[in-house]
Design a protein around this motif. Structure first.
Motif, PDB file in Angstrom:
ATOM      1  N   TYR A 335       0.864  -1.188   0.000  1.00  0.00           N
ATOM      2  CA  TYR A 335       0.000   0.000   0.000  1.00  0.00           C
ATOM      3  C   TYR A 335       0.895   1.230   0.000  1.00  0.00           C
ATOM      4  CZ  TYR A 335      -3.648   3.242   1.802  1.00  0.00           C
ATOM      5  OH  TYR A 335      -4.531   4.272   1.983  1.00  0.00           O
ATOM      6  N   LEU A 336       0.718   2.093  -0.991  1.00  0.00           N
ATOM      7  CA  LEU A 336       1.502   3.331  -1.071  1.00  0.00           C
ATOM      8  C   LEU A 336       0.585   4.479  -1.442  1.00  0.00           C
ATOM      9  CD1 LEU A 336       4.146   4.945  -1.114  1.00  0.00           C
ATOM     10  CD2 LEU A 336       4.436   4.242  -3.508  1.00  0.00           C
ATOM     11  N   ARG A 337       0.546   5.477  -0.576  1.00  0.00           N
ATOM     12  CA  ARG A 337      -0.242   6.688  -0.832  1.00  0.00           C
ATOM     13  C   ARG A 337       0.642   7.885  -0.535  1.00  0.00           C
ATOM     14  NH1 ARG A 337      -6.249   7.277  -0.550  1.00  0.00           N
ATOM     15  NH2 ARG A 337      -6.660   9.508  -0.780  1.00  0.00           N
ATOM     16  N   SER A 355       6.586  -4.458  -7.014  1.00  0.00           N
ATOM     17  CA  SER A 355       5.703  -5.344  -7.771  1.00  0.00           C
ATOM     18  C   SER A 355       4.558  -5.930  -6.948  1.00  0.00           C
ATOM     19  CB  SER A 355       6.515  -6.478  -8.398  1.00  0.00           C
ATOM     20  OG  SER A 355       7.191  -7.225  -7.391  1.00  0.00           O
ATOM     21  N   HIS A 356       4.601  -5.815  -5.610  1.00  0.00           N
ATOM     22  CA  HIS A 356       3.540  -6.368  -4.774  1.00  0.00           C
ATOM     23  C   HIS A 356       2.449  -5.343  -4.442  1.00  0.00           C
ATOM     24  CE1 HIS A 356       6.634  -9.481  -3.942  1.00  0.00           C
ATOM     25  NE2 HIS A 356       5.579 -10.270  -3.855  1.00  0.00           N
ATOM     26  N   LEU A 357       2.545  -4.140  -5.010  1.00  0.00           N
ATOM     27  CA  LEU A 357       1.574  -3.094  -4.688  1.00  0.00           C
ATOM     28  C   LEU A 357       0.152  -3.531  -5.027  1.00  0.00           C
ATOM     29  CD1 LEU A 357       3.039   0.413  -5.672  1.00  0.00           C
ATOM     30  CD2 LEU A 357       2.474  -0.427  -3.397  1.00  0.00           C
ATOM     31  N   GLN A 358      -0.739  -3.355  -4.055  1.00  0.00           N
ATOM     32  CA  GLN A 358      -2.172  -3.587  -4.255  1.00  0.00           C
ATOM     33  C   GLN A 358      -2.930  -2.268  -4.348  1.00  0.00           C
ATOM     34  OE1 GLN A 358      -2.710  -5.866  -0.663  1.00  0.00           O
ATOM     35  NE2 GLN A 358      -2.546  -7.819  -1.735  1.00  0.00           N
ATOM     36  N   VAL A 359      -2.424  -1.260  -3.636  1.00  0.00           N
ATOM     37  CA  VAL A 359      -3.035   0.064  -3.636  1.00  0.00           C
ATOM     38  C   VAL A 359      -1.958   1.098  -3.954  1.00  0.00           C
ATOM     39  CG1 VAL A 359      -4.232   1.820  -2.271  1.00  0.00           C
ATOM     40  CG2 VAL A 359      -4.782  -0.607  -1.945  1.00  0.00           C
ATOM     41  N   PHE A 360      -2.192   1.902  -4.978  1.00  0.00           N
ATOM     42  CA  PHE A 360      -1.250   2.960  -5.349  1.00  0.00           C
ATOM     43  C   PHE A 360      -2.041   4.231  -5.610  1.00  0.00           C
ATOM     44  CE2 PHE A 360       1.529   4.914  -8.839  1.00  0.00           C
ATOM     45  CZ  PHE A 360       2.346   5.556  -7.924  1.00  0.00           C
ATOM     46  N   VAL A 361      -1.866   5.221  -4.739  1.00  0.00           N
ATOM     47  CA  VAL A 361      -2.566   6.499  -4.854  1.00  0.00           C
ATOM     48  C   VAL A 361      -1.533   7.605  -4.900  1.00  0.00           C
ATOM     49  CG1 VAL A 361      -4.224   8.092  -3.819  1.00  0.00           C
ATOM     50  CG2 VAL A 361      -4.569   5.619  -3.602  1.00  0.00           C
ATOM     51  N   LEU A 362      -1.531   8.334  -5.993  1.00  0.00           N
ATOM     52  CA  LEU A 362      -0.583   9.429  -6.182  1.00  0.00           C
ATOM     53  C   LEU A 362      -1.372  10.728  -6.228  1.00  0.00           C
ATOM     54  CD1 LEU A 362       2.464   9.616  -6.472  1.00  0.00           C
ATOM     55  CD2 LEU A 362       2.192   9.544  -8.938  1.00  0.00           C
ATOM     56  N   GLU A 363      -1.287  11.502  -5.151  1.00  0.00           N
ATOM     57  CA  GLU A 363      -2.064  12.733  -5.038  1.00  0.00           C
ATOM     58  C   GLU A 363      -1.412  13.872  -5.810  1.00  0.00           C
ATOM     59  OE1 GLU A 363      -1.770  13.260  -0.828  1.00  0.00           O
ATOM     60  OE2 GLU A 363      -3.679  12.256  -0.448  1.00  0.00           O
ATOM     61  N   LYS A 393      -0.538  -7.125  -9.225  1.00  0.00           N
ATOM     62  CA  LYS A 393      -1.410  -7.360  -8.074  1.00  0.00           C
ATOM     63  C   LYS A 393      -2.230  -6.127  -7.702  1.00  0.00           C
ATOM     64  CE  LYS A 393       1.550 -10.952  -6.123  1.00  0.00           C
ATOM     65  NZ  LYS A 393       2.235 -11.469  -4.923  1.00  0.00           N
ATOM     66  N   LEU A 394      -2.167  -5.100  -8.537  1.00  0.00           N
ATOM     67  CA  LEU A 394      -2.832  -3.828  -8.242  1.00  0.00           C
ATOM     68  C   LEU A 394      -4.352  -3.990  -8.208  1.00  0.00           C
ATOM     69  CD1 LEU A 394      -1.761  -0.942  -7.726  1.00  0.00           C
ATOM     70  CD2 LEU A 394      -2.295  -0.436 -10.100  1.00  0.00           C
ATOM     71  N   GLU A 395      -4.979  -3.445  -7.169  1.00  0.00           N
ATOM     72  CA  GLU A 395      -6.438  -3.491  -7.026  1.00  0.00           C
ATOM     73  C   GLU A 395      -7.059  -2.099  -7.031  1.00  0.00           C
ATOM     74  OE1 GLU A 395      -7.748  -6.065  -3.770  1.00  0.00           O
ATOM     75  OE2 GLU A 395      -5.719  -6.881  -3.706  1.00  0.00           O
ATOM     76  N   SER A 396      -6.304  -1.103  -6.594  1.00  0.00           N
ATOM     77  CA  SER A 396      -6.824   0.261  -6.521  1.00  0.00           C
ATOM     78  C   SER A 396      -5.757   1.230  -7.005  1.00  0.00           C
ATOM     79  CB  SER A 396      -7.230   0.592  -5.075  1.00  0.00           C
ATOM     80  OG  SER A 396      -7.758   1.891  -4.978  1.00  0.00           O
TER      81      SER A 396
END
Length: 409
Positions: A335-337, A355-363, A393-396
């Motif tokens: 998870y990275l925001r 490569s294991h990121l499921q959530v990536f949000v770049l504001e 594996k990205l979900e969001s």
């Protein structure tokens, strides 16, 4: 309150207690009715105890299980003059009868929040994941589904209450004060927990309170202004430290983290710290680092050694002027925001290493205000679509793609 008359509220009568017990319990087989009445009487007319006990036994049809529960309840009886203590043994019985140890841990986690606090389900489940209470599932969606299921179970046995909060009526849970007191009592057994939440503390507790057995410490929602170098707690088992919502906190000395080798969850969200101590770089067991809304934060130490990190939330930070160093080593990050920290483009080659990121949000990023630009302006940061495509594996996803002006989510 300057009341004109004080009225003593008596416990429920036997008939009233049985009526309330059956209202919560629902239908039961005829053969267990007498045992159920005995259990209702054991609650001594205390409505919270009756409600919680009935919730615990709801759906149980086996007479042997009813007999065993009644015997355990009688053996755990500790009569005290204080009313709180009279009901504690009933509440503890309900806690002990949770079928899964994970449910017990979820329940205890709720006690880390302030009294009468409506806890957003999404935030709470994220903590469950951070602490490893929910684990072993392939996707974040599956983890959240399990988290909601666990909270529903705790509501059904009346250990948690359903609530709504905010403009969007977010789904929340809350704890009755007595149930929370019981949960804190359990946390504090063998000095394993320290909960001083919303206590208007201006400084962290003294060294004598930071015992070696501590596993969870919650000091959120206080008025702590600084953590000086005189504090260097030796807590080799401490895994969770919550210092969030201390809006006056500006400084944390390096020594504070030097002996917290097993720390896994660190939440400093909504504090006014200007820099994160360099000693945080040595917390090699850290899986979660939350710095949400730390608007004054300018400096982060290298993250190179934090290879166990799974969740990193830097959202709402507006003064970081460059990307944190060592992010390419965070191979376990799920998870990275964050925002772009002044960059116009997310560093090339970084995303494929995560490569294991499921959530990536770049504001979008707001540059620090200047004389000519007092408020600052939003500056979108772009990412290369080909690099996002490596995240299998990205979900969001929330970001701007290179060459596009619309946000992708």
């Amino acid at each position: 309150m300057a009341c004109q008359k004080t009225i003593k509220v008596e416990p429920l009568s036997v008939e009233e207690a049985w009526a309330l017990f059956m209202k919560v319990l629902g239908c039961i087989p005829p053969e267990v009715e007498e045992i159920a009445k005995s259990m209702a009487r054991e609650c001594a007319g205390l409505p919270l105890g009756i409600k919680t006990m009935a919730g615990t036994m709801r759906g149980v049809d086996d007479i042997c299980e009813w007999r065993n529960a009644l015997e355990e309840l009688k053996q755990s009886r500790v009569w005290q003059e204080d009313m709180d203590e009279k009901v504690f043994h009933i509440l503890r019985f309900s806690f002990m009868h949770l079928k899964e140890s994970e449910l017990q841990q979820c329940f205890l986690c709720c006690a880390l929040f302030p009294e009468d606090f409506k806890i957003r389900r999404e935030d709470l489940i994220a903590y469950f994941i951070d602490e490893g209470v929910i684990k072993g599932l392939e996707s974040r969606e599956a983890e959240f589904n399990k988290g909601h299921s666990m909270l529903n179970k705790l509501e059904r046995v009346c250990l948690l209450e359903s609530a709504k909060e905010g403009y969007y009526n977010d789904r929340c849970v809350k704890m009755h004060d007595l149930i929370r007191d019981m949960a804190i009592q359990i946390l504090q057994e063998n000095s394993q927990g320290m909960v001083k939440v919303g206590a208007w503390l201006r400084e962290v507790p003294g060294a004598e309170e930071w015992t070696e057995n501590l596993t969870r410490v919650s000091l959120m929602h206080n008025q702590i202004e600084e953590i000086p170098s005189t504090h260097s707690p030796r807590c080799p088992s401490l895994s969770t430290l919550l210092l969030c919502d201390n809006s006056r906190l500006q400084f944390i000395a390096d020594l504070f983290f030097e002996q917290l080798h097993e720390l896994k969850v660190l939440d400093l969200s909504r504090t006014n710290i200007t820099k994160l101590p360099d000693s945080v770089s040595e917390l090699v067991s850290l899986t979660t680092l939350l710095l949400i809304g730390c608007k004054m934060l300018r400096h982060l130490p290298s993250l190179e050694k934090l290879t166990a990190l799974k969740r990193l939330d830097l959202s709402g930070i507006r003064r970081l002027e460059k990307m944190p160093q060592g992010m390419e080593y965070l191979h376990n990050l799920r998870y990275l925001r964050m925002n772009g920290c002044g960059e116009r483009e997310f560093p090339r080659g970084l995303l494929p290493k995560l490569s294991h990121l499921q959530v990536f949000v770049l504001e979008e990023w707001i540059p620090p205000a200047t004389k000519d630009n007092r408020k600052g302006q939003y500056a979108p940061i772009t990412v290369k679509g080909k690099e996002v495509g490596c995240l299998r594996k990205l979900e969001s996803l929330e970001c701007y793609f290179e060459g596009y002006s619309e946000t992708t989510g």
